[in-house]
Design a protein around this motif. Structure first.
Motif, PDB file in Angstrom:
ATOM      1  N   ALA A 106       0.996  -1.183   0.102  1.00 37.97           N
ATOM      2  CA  ALA A 106      -0.019  -0.160  -0.113  1.00 37.97           C
ATOM      3  C   ALA A 106       0.844   1.245  -0.032  1.00 37.97           C
ATOM      4  N   MET A 107       2.212   1.270   0.729  1.00 38.79           N
ATOM      5  CA  MET A 107       2.849   2.451   0.909  1.00 38.79           C
ATOM      6  C   MET A 107       3.755   2.688  -0.513  1.00 38.79           C
ATOM      7  N   GLU A 163      12.622  -8.211   6.205  1.00 35.74           N
ATOM      8  CA  GLU A 163      11.358  -8.932   5.875  1.00 35.74           C
ATOM      9  C   GLU A 163      11.788 -10.481   5.973  1.00 35.74           C
ATOM     10  N   ASP A 164      12.535 -11.006   5.449  1.00 30.22           N
ATOM     11  CA  ASP A 164      12.869 -12.232   5.428  1.00 30.22           C
ATOM     12  C   ASP A 164      12.958 -12.799   6.782  1.00 30.22           C
ATOM     13  N   GLU A 165      13.777 -12.311   7.721  1.00 29.63           N
ATOM     14  CA  GLU A 165      13.890 -12.520   9.053  1.00 29.63           C
ATOM     15  C   GLU A 165      12.557 -12.742   9.758  1.00 29.63           C
ATOM     16  N   GLU A 166      11.677 -11.751   9.449  1.00 27.09           N
ATOM     17  CA  GLU A 166      10.367 -11.507   9.977  1.00 27.09           C
ATOM     18  C   GLU A 166       9.626 -12.934   9.614  1.00 27.09           C
ATOM     19  N   ASP A 167       9.511 -13.357   8.433  1.00 24.64           N
ATOM     20  CA  ASP A 167       9.012 -14.392   7.877  1.00 24.64           C
ATOM     21  C   ASP A 167       9.458 -15.532   8.600  1.00 24.64           C
ATOM     22  N   PHE A 201      10.853   1.942   4.524  1.00 27.58           N
ATOM     23  CA  PHE A 201      10.715   0.656   4.543  1.00 27.58           C
ATOM     24  C   PHE A 201      11.740  -0.450   5.211  1.00 27.58           C
ATOM     25  N   GLU A 202      11.379  -1.351   5.663  1.00 24.07           N
ATOM     26  CA  GLU A 202      12.629  -2.269   6.270  1.00 24.07           C
ATOM     27  C   GLU A 202      12.999  -3.049   5.231  1.00 24.07           C
ATOM     28  N   ILE A 239      13.110   1.088  -2.866  1.00 20.73           N
ATOM     29  CA  ILE A 239      13.113   2.278  -2.041  1.00 20.73           C
ATOM     30  C   ILE A 239      13.202   2.003  -0.403  1.00 20.73           C
ATOM     31  N   GLN A 240      14.045   2.708   0.025  1.00 21.49           N
ATOM     32  CA  GLN A 240      14.063   2.680   1.729  1.00 21.49           C
ATOM     33  C   GLN A 240      13.399   3.924   2.414  1.00 21.49           C
ATOM     34  N   THR A 241      13.664   4.779   1.933  1.00 22.30           N
ATOM     35  CA  THR A 241      12.628   5.788   2.467  1.00 22.30           C
ATOM     36  C   THR A 241      12.124   6.889   1.366  1.00 22.30           C
ATOM     37  N   PHE A 242      11.025   7.498   1.609  1.00 21.35           N
ATOM     38  CA  PHE A 242      10.374   8.491   0.744  1.00 21.35           C
ATOM     39  C   PHE A 242       9.891   9.469   1.716  1.00 21.35           C
ATOM     40  N   VAL A 243      10.480  10.774   1.642  1.00 22.11           N
ATOM     41  CA  VAL A 243      10.048  11.778   2.399  1.00 22.11           C
ATOM     42  C   VAL A 243       9.725  13.177   1.579  1.00 22.11           C
ATOM     43  N   ASP A 244       8.680  13.800   2.324  1.00 18.56           N
ATOM     44  CA  ASP A 244       8.303  15.203   1.566  1.00 18.56           C
ATOM     45  C   ASP A 244       8.367  16.099   2.788  1.00 18.56           C
TER      46      ASP A 244
END
Length: 157
Positions: free
Chosen positions: A14-15, A120-124, A114-115, A100-105
């Motif tokens: 979604a992000m 994410e794999d470690e979390e899985d 974003f992790e 993308i790791q960060t998106f900032v305005d």
């Protein structure tokens, strides 16, 4: 085996869709007002396409700024390409959303973090789907040698 909803992956998707929507609007209408973006991405992502000299200078990650001058913004379902100016040298970059790791305005104190895929794999592996790791962050303007990410709390009154 019990099926579960992976909220972390759904949130990341979604992000990334939000970033795509914002970039489509900028492509079609330009940047409104004081809006501008700091985008930090993995230069090692297999689909990232940047000039060799930029990859040598930024071997793992890079932060780019879309503000006063950018050209040829093309937005797809998988990523975007844009021409940016590096010391009076225009360079075309292709950045997949997955890199993308960060998106900032910072003009509106909005940011996404974003992790990494490894996280994410470690979390899985641990069967964790906690999405509370997303936080608002704003990178400071890039210097000649490095870019830093700082919390937006330092900008709040």
């Amino acid at each position: 085996m019990t099926r579960s909803i992976d909220y972390g992956k759904l949130m990341h998707r979604a992000m990334r869709n939000l970033i795509q929507d914002v970039l489509c609007d900028v492509r079609d209408n330009g940047l409104p007002g004081a809006h501008h973006f700091f985008i930090t991405f993995e230069t090692t992502h297999p689909e990232t396409n940047i000039a060799d000299w930029l990859k040598e200078r930024y071997p793992s990650e890079m932060t780019v700024v879309m503000q006063h001058w950018f050209d040829n913004l093309t937005v797809t379902d998988d990523g975007f390409s844009v021409t940016l100016n590096f010391g009076d040298q225009p360079e075309n970059l292709y950045i997949p959303y997955d890199a993308i790791q960060t998106f900032v305005d910072p003009s509106v104190e909005f940011g996404l973090r974003f992790e990494s895929q490894e996280d994410e794999d470690e979390e899985d592996t641990a069967s964790q789907t906690d999405s509370s790791d997303e936080e608002v962050a704003a990178p400071e303007p890039e210097t000649a040698d490095e870019a830093d990410v700082v919390s937006l709390d330092s900008f709040r009154k």
